[in-house]
Write a protein that holds these residues in place. Structure first.
Motif, PDB file in Angstrom:
ATOM      1  N   GLY A  75       0.826  -1.212   0.000  1.00 58.13           N
ATOM      2  CA  GLY A  75       0.000   0.000   0.000  1.00 58.13           C
ATOM      3  C   GLY A  75       0.855   1.253   0.000  1.00 58.13           C
ATOM      4  O   GLY A  75       0.500   2.265  -0.621  1.00 58.13           O
ATOM      5  N   GLU A  76       1.987   1.196   0.693  1.00 61.22           N
ATOM      6  CA  GLU A  76       2.891   2.343   0.708  1.00 61.22           C
ATOM      7  C   GLU A  76       3.541   2.546  -0.658  1.00 61.22           C
ATOM      8  O   GLU A  76       3.811   3.683  -1.060  1.00 61.22           O
ATOM      9  N   VAL A  77       3.774   1.465  -1.397  1.00 58.30           N
ATOM     10  CA  VAL A  77       4.268   1.597  -2.774  1.00 58.30           C
ATOM     11  C   VAL A  77       3.223   2.327  -3.615  1.00 58.30           C
ATOM     12  O   VAL A  77       3.538   3.265  -4.354  1.00 58.30           O
ATOM     13  N   ALA A  78       1.968   1.884  -3.497  1.00 54.38           N
ATOM     14  CA  ALA A  78       0.891   2.512  -4.272  1.00 54.38           C
ATOM     15  C   ALA A  78       0.775   3.997  -3.935  1.00 54.38           C
ATOM     16  O   ALA A  78       0.619   4.839  -4.837  1.00 54.38           O
ATOM     17  N   GLU A  79       0.862   4.320  -2.663  1.00 51.44           N
ATOM     18  CA  GLU A  79       0.791   5.727  -2.253  1.00 51.44           C
ATOM     19  C   GLU A  79       1.947   6.532  -2.854  1.00 51.44           C
ATOM     20  O   GLU A  79       1.752   7.642  -3.345  1.00 51.44           O
ATOM     21  N   ALA A  80       3.142   5.946  -2.847  1.00 51.82           N
ATOM     22  CA  ALA A  80       4.301   6.636  -3.412  1.00 51.82           C
ATOM     23  C   ALA A  80       4.166   6.826  -4.918  1.00 51.82           C
ATOM     24  O   ALA A  80       4.540   7.878  -5.457  1.00 51.82           O
ATOM     25  N   VAL A  81       3.616   5.829  -5.620  1.00 53.97           N
ATOM     26  CA  VAL A  81       3.405   5.960  -7.069  1.00 53.97           C
ATOM     27  C   VAL A  81       2.416   7.088  -7.348  1.00 53.97           C
ATOM     28  O   VAL A  81       2.657   7.942  -8.214  1.00 53.97           O
ATOM     29  N   HIS A  82       1.309   7.095  -6.611  1.00 57.73           N
ATOM     30  CA  HIS A  82       0.350   8.193  -6.787  1.00 57.73           C
ATOM     31  C   HIS A  82       1.016   9.533  -6.530  1.00 57.73           C
ATOM     32  O   HIS A  82       0.796  10.503  -7.271  1.00 57.73           O
ATOM     33  N   GLY A  83       1.838   9.591  -5.496  1.00 50.01           N
ATOM     34  CA  GLY A  83       2.530  10.835  -5.172  1.00 50.01           C
ATOM     35  C   GLY A  83       3.550  11.225  -6.226  1.00 50.01           C
ATOM     36  O   GLY A  83       3.703  12.406  -6.555  1.00 50.01           O
ATOM     37  N   ALA A  84       4.261  10.252  -6.768  1.00 50.06           N
ATOM     38  CA  ALA A  84       5.258  10.535  -7.809  1.00 50.06           C
ATOM     39  C   ALA A  84       4.598  11.009  -9.093  1.00 50.06           C
ATOM     40  O   ALA A  84       5.161  11.819  -9.829  1.00 50.06           O
ATOM     41  N   MET A  85       3.389  10.508  -9.344  1.00 48.44           N
ATOM     42  CA  MET A  85       2.674  10.898 -10.557  1.00 48.44           C
ATOM     43  C   MET A  85       1.787  12.118 -10.338  1.00 48.44           C
ATOM     44  O   MET A  85       1.203  12.638 -11.290  1.00 48.44           O
ATOM     45  N   GLY A  86       1.671  12.556  -9.089  1.00 46.80           N
ATOM     46  CA  GLY A  86       0.839  13.715  -8.784  1.00 46.80           C
ATOM     47  C   GLY A  86      -0.629  13.473  -9.066  1.00 46.80           C
ATOM     48  O   GLY A  86      -1.360  14.396  -9.414  1.00 46.80           O
ATOM     49  N   SER A  87      -1.078  12.229  -8.912  1.00 47.89           N
ATOM     50  CA  SER A  87      -2.445  11.884  -9.309  1.00 47.89           C
ATOM     51  C   SER A  87      -3.505  12.248  -8.278  1.00 47.89           C
ATOM     52  O   SER A  87      -4.689  12.206  -8.589  1.00 47.89           O
ATOM     53  N   ASN A  88      -3.101  12.609  -7.079  1.00 51.89           N
ATOM     54  CA  ASN A  88      -4.062  13.035  -6.068  1.00 51.89           C
ATOM     55  C   ASN A  88      -4.077  14.555  -6.050  1.00 51.89           C
ATOM     56  O   ASN A  88      -3.125  15.186  -5.596  1.00 51.89           O
ATOM     57  N   PRO A  89      -5.163  15.183  -6.534  1.00 57.15           N
ATOM     58  CA  PRO A  89      -5.183  16.644  -6.631  1.00 57.15           C
ATOM     59  C   PRO A  89      -5.007  17.336  -5.272  1.00 57.15           C
ATOM     60  O   PRO A  89      -4.481  18.441  -5.199  1.00 57.15           O
ATOM     61  N   ARG A  90      -5.405  16.668  -4.225  1.00 55.49           N
ATOM     62  CA  ARG A  90      -5.279  17.259  -2.895  1.00 55.49           C
ATOM     63  C   ARG A  90      -3.830  17.284  -2.419  1.00 55.49           C
ATOM     64  O   ARG A  90      -3.396  18.231  -1.764  1.00 55.49           O
ATOM     65  N   LYS A  91      -3.049  16.254  -2.796  1.00 53.26           N
ATOM     66  CA  LYS A  91      -1.667  16.152  -2.324  1.00 53.26           C
ATOM     67  C   LYS A  91      -0.631  16.597  -3.353  1.00 53.26           C
ATOM     68  O   LYS A  91       0.488  16.936  -3.006  1.00 53.26           O
ATOM     69  N   GLY A  92      -0.991  16.543  -4.624  1.00 54.59           N
ATOM     70  CA  GLY A  92      -0.038  16.906  -5.668  1.00 54.59           C
ATOM     71  C   GLY A  92       1.123  15.928  -5.738  1.00 54.59           C
ATOM     72  O   GLY A  92       0.978  14.749  -5.416  1.00 54.59           O
ATOM     73  N   ALA A  93       2.280  16.434  -6.129  1.00 51.84           N
ATOM     74  CA  ALA A  93       3.487  15.598  -6.263  1.00 51.84           C
ATOM     75  C   ALA A  93       4.132  15.462  -4.886  1.00 51.84           C
ATOM     76  O   ALA A  93       5.052  16.187  -4.540  1.00 51.84           O
ATOM     77  N   SER A  94       3.632  14.518  -4.123  1.00 51.59           N
ATOM     78  CA  SER A  94       4.064  14.352  -2.736  1.00 51.59           C
ATOM     79  C   SER A  94       5.222  13.369  -2.567  1.00 51.59           C
ATOM     80  O   SER A  94       5.791  13.270  -1.483  1.00 51.59           O
ATOM     81  N   HIS A  95       5.562  12.628  -3.615  1.00 51.66           N
ATOM     82  CA  HIS A  95       6.628  11.631  -3.551  1.00 51.66           C
ATOM     83  C   HIS A  95       7.468  11.712  -4.819  1.00 51.66           C
ATOM     84  O   HIS A  95       7.050  12.298  -5.813  1.00 51.66           O
ATOM     85  N   SER A  96       8.627  11.073  -4.756  1.00 52.19           N
ATOM     86  CA  SER A  96       9.501  10.977  -5.930  1.00 52.19           C
ATOM     87  C   SER A  96       9.606   9.506  -6.339  1.00 52.19           C
ATOM     88  O   SER A  96       9.179   8.608  -5.607  1.00 52.19           O
ATOM     89  N   TRP A  97      10.217   9.273  -7.502  1.00 56.78           N
ATOM     90  CA  TRP A  97      10.436   7.888  -7.921  1.00 56.78           C
ATOM     91  C   TRP A  97      11.470   7.217  -7.023  1.00 56.78           C
ATOM     92  O   TRP A  97      11.464   5.995  -6.866  1.00 56.78           O
TER      93      TRP A  97
END
Length: 107
Positions: A42-64
């Protein structure tokens, strides 16, 4: 490919066994270590979403790089879980890798 360091995995399992709640049975500890894989995935999935900026509320919250680190956590957690359920983990791991590699070459 560098050999897997099962000595480190054994040390981590020993540490977890020592530091884990004494109110848990060995069966409960094994189960929780297996379930931990899902948590890490689940943490991988969260990081992927963050790296892709797919959550409009969080934006680019993670890196690759974060995704890479989380993937290593999943692999390590799986290795710890495997070693927890069998002392033959290194042999089983190697045999499974060989099986998958052979199957991929068969086509």
């Amino acid at each position: 490919m560098q050999d897997t360091d099962w000595t480190t995995i054994a040390r981590l399992v020993e540490w977890l066994d020592k530091e884990s709640s004494t109110s848990l049975s060995p069966a409960e500890s094994r189960l929780l270590r297996i379930l931990k894989i899902t948590e890490e995935a689940g943490e991988v999935a969260e990081a992927v979403h963050g790296a892709m900026g797919s959550n409009p509320r969080k934006g680019a919250s993670h890196s690759w790089d974060d995704v890479q680190s989380e993937l290593v956590d999943v692999i390590l957690t799986g290795m710890v879980a495997l070693y927890t359920i069998t002392p033959d983990a290194p042999k089983i791991f190697a045999e499974r890798i060989e099986h998958i590699a052979e199957r991929s070459l068969a086509k």
